[in-house]
Design an enzyme around this catalytic site. Structure first.
Site, PDB file in Angstrom:
ATOM      1  N   SER A 138      61.961  22.588  28.764  1.00  0.00           N
ATOM      2  CA  SER A 138      61.034  21.546  29.206  1.00  0.00           C
ATOM      3  C   SER A 138      61.579  20.686  30.339  1.00  0.00           C
ATOM      4  O   SER A 138      60.816  19.988  30.996  1.00  0.00           O
ATOM      5  CB  SER A 138      60.639  20.644  28.040  1.00  0.00           C
ATOM      6  OG  SER A 138      61.748  19.902  27.580  1.00  0.00           O
ATOM      7  N   HIS A 146      64.027  14.139  27.738  1.00  0.00           N
ATOM      8  CA  HIS A 146      62.945  14.066  28.716  1.00  0.00           C
ATOM      9  C   HIS A 146      63.149  12.886  29.658  1.00  0.00           C
ATOM     10  O   HIS A 146      63.971  12.016  29.408  1.00  0.00           O
ATOM     11  CB  HIS A 146      61.582  13.953  28.030  1.00  0.00           C
ATOM     12  CG  HIS A 146      61.066  15.255  27.510  1.00  0.00           C
ATOM     13  ND1 HIS A 146      59.943  15.362  26.747  1.00  0.00           N
ATOM     14  CD2 HIS A 146      61.527  16.537  27.646  1.00  0.00           C
ATOM     15  CE1 HIS A 146      59.729  16.628  26.424  1.00  0.00           C
ATOM     16  NE2 HIS A 146      60.690  17.360  26.958  1.00  0.00           N
ATOM     17  N   ASP A 165      54.478  12.838  26.716  1.00  0.00           N
ATOM     18  CA  ASP A 165      54.969  13.207  25.387  1.00  0.00           C
ATOM     19  C   ASP A 165      54.235  12.547  24.228  1.00  0.00           C
ATOM     20  O   ASP A 165      54.687  12.634  23.096  1.00  0.00           O
ATOM     21  CB  ASP A 165      56.464  12.861  25.270  1.00  0.00           C
ATOM     22  CG  ASP A 165      57.336  13.754  26.113  1.00  0.00           C
ATOM     23  OD1 ASP A 165      56.878  14.839  26.503  1.00  0.00           O
ATOM     24  OD2 ASP A 165      58.487  13.360  26.373  1.00  0.00           O
TER      25      ASP A 165
END
Length: 180
Positions: free
Chosen positions: A57, A96, A123
């Site tokens: 990701s 992230h 998210d």
């Protein structure tokens, strides 16, 4: 019998004092590793100073198997920083980028919204039910450095536990049969 027969004969020839010495040495190695880990926790201010990237990701910046070094300071978190966070109800931390920061004027607290660089949306679907922002207590640390590909050892041992058991068994055999 070869190598295995030699190892079995070596184990049979050990006396109690040798086994005790080797067990104490192994205990000291494990204790030293734990002390180093706790020391890193104190220095970095993070509950987990080192994490492995488990998904794609964050590509192309970080690839699956990269190891990240974390630091958690008192400075406010800003958009663009890469953070590692825990979500209520999930055990595995997520790596992230912060895309939005919401600062409370009255308290000075900062809430953040994150997104994987390689993901289409933010998210919020990963957060706990009804949660729209991450709070300070969710953040484990900021990424301050990385080692590419080194984390694959951890990923392989997690996905294929038999390899972990073979490795531990081989190391245990090595410790037991060493003559020093």
């Amino acid at each position: 019998m070869g190598w295995i027969g030699e190892q079995i004969d070596s184990i049979k020839s050990l006396n109690f004092r040798q086994v005790l010495t080797q067990a104490v040495s192994l205990g000291m190695i494990v204790t030293s590793a734990l002390i180093i880990w706790k020391g890193l926790m104190c220095i970095t201010g993070s509950e987990s100073p080192v994490v492995v990237v488990l998904s794609g990701s964050m590509e192309p910046g970080f690839k699956r198997g990269d190891i990240l070094f974390l630091h958690m300071s008192k400075d406010p978190i800003r958009a663009g920083e890469i953070v590692v966070f825990n979500v209520d109800g999930r055990e595995i931390p997520i790596v992230h980028r912060v895309i939005k920061v919401h600062e409370h004027q009255d308290t000075g607290e900062v809430d953040v919204l994150t997104k994987g660089d390689n993901n289409f949306g933010d998210d919020r679907l990963l957060y706990a039910h009804g949660q729209l922002w991450l709070h300070r207590h969710h953040i484990m640390g900021r990424a301050v450095g990385f080692l590419p590909y080194v984390g694959w050892v951890t990923i392989i041992m997690t996905e294929k536990p038999i390899i972990k058991f073979i490795l531990i068994g081989a190391l245990g055999l090595l410790v037991i049969t060493s003559k020093e």
